[in-house]
Motif scaffolding. Structure first.
Motif, mmCIF file in Angstrom:
data_model
loop_
_atom_site.group_PDB
_atom_site.id
_atom_site.type_symbol
_atom_site.label_atom_id
_atom_site.label_comp_id
_atom_site.label_asym_id
_atom_site.label_seq_id
_atom_site.Cartn_x
_atom_site.Cartn_y
_atom_site.Cartn_z
ATOM 1 N N PHE A 47 0.842 -1.004 0.177
ATOM 2 C CA PHE A 47 -0.099 0.039 -0.184
ATOM 3 C C PHE A 47 1.000 1.440 0.020
ATOM 4 N N ARG A 48 1.715 1.294 0.808
ATOM 5 C CA ARG A 48 2.667 2.546 0.922
ATOM 6 C C ARG A 48 3.638 2.600 -0.399
ATOM 7 N N LYS A 49 4.005 1.529 -1.212
ATOM 8 C CA LYS A 49 4.580 1.619 -2.233
ATOM 9 C C LYS A 49 3.429 2.191 -3.320
ATOM 10 N N ALA A 50 2.331 1.736 -3.411
ATOM 11 C CA ALA A 50 1.221 2.092 -4.426
ATOM 12 C C ALA A 50 0.992 3.762 -4.162
ATOM 13 N N ILE A 51 0.786 4.019 -2.797
ATOM 14 C CA ILE A 51 0.494 5.537 -2.656
ATOM 15 C C ILE A 51 1.793 6.275 -2.986
ATOM 16 N N ARG A 52 2.873 6.132 -2.773
ATOM 17 C CA ARG A 52 4.131 6.587 -3.488
ATOM 18 C C ARG A 52 3.980 6.850 -5.044
ATOM 19 N N GLU A 53 3.711 5.594 -5.477
ATOM 20 C CA GLU A 53 3.757 5.645 -6.710
ATOM 21 C C GLU A 53 2.616 6.543 -7.452
ATOM 22 N N HIS A 54 1.495 6.516 -6.960
ATOM 23 C CA HIS A 54 0.078 7.348 -7.051
ATOM 24 C C HIS A 54 0.461 8.969 -6.944
ATOM 25 N N PHE A 55 1.232 9.412 -5.956
ATOM 26 C CA PHE A 55 1.421 10.798 -5.740
ATOM 27 C C PHE A 55 2.777 11.095 -6.740
ATOM 28 N N ARG A 56 3.410 10.131 -6.991
ATOM 29 C CA ARG A 56 4.731 10.564 -8.116
ATOM 30 C C ARG A 56 3.973 10.877 -9.322
ATOM 31 N N LYS A 57 2.866 9.921 -9.859
ATOM 32 C CA LYS A 57 2.547 10.141 -10.776
ATOM 33 C C LYS A 57 1.538 11.515 -11.068
#
Length: 134
Positions: free
Chosen positions: A17-27
């Protein structure tokens, strides 16, 4: 849909989840950066004074939103830090009170413990071994 997926992931696998959130906000940051850069190019290439002024105001509004966002984030961090600091201060206050009590009662505690351990009926407390569950 994306929010639901992230909520489910948070419950199932917090690390992912933390990885997905980081990726979401990076995009999201990348999209915002590209949108801002396109707006900047539009301003720089515009020859019509009215359109150029409108583009400048749009850039100004974008920058203002970003600054406000940073202020909200900093304010939230400050509030969390204040809350944490108050909790630490309360914990320290309790520890100081406990230490003060121990210092006042140390002679009495010493004498009581000495009396107990010198009693022939005394049996030391059983401590759990490291491999035993508590």
């Amino acid at each position: 849909e994306e929010r639901l997926r992230l909520k489910e992931l948070e419950a199932k696998d917090p690390k992912e989840f933390r990885k997905a959130i980081r990726e979401h906000f990076r995009k999201k940051r990348e999209q915002e950066r590209k949108k801002f850069e396109d707006l900047r190019k539009k301003y720089l290439n515009e020859t019509d004074p009215e359109k150029k002024a409108a583009a400048k105001e749009e850039i100004r509004a974008t920058i203002a939103r970003k600054i406000e966002w940073h202020i909200r984030i900093a304010r939230g961090q400050g509030e969390r830090n204040e809350k944490h600091l108050k909790a630490l201060q309360e914990r320290q206050k309790k520890l100081n009170a406990h230490l003060e009590k121990l210092n006042k009662e140390k002679d009495a505690i010493l004498e009581k413990t000495l009396t107990e351990v010198l009693d022939p009926a005394y049996t030391p407390p059983v401590r759990n071994k490291p491999d035993q569950a508590r």
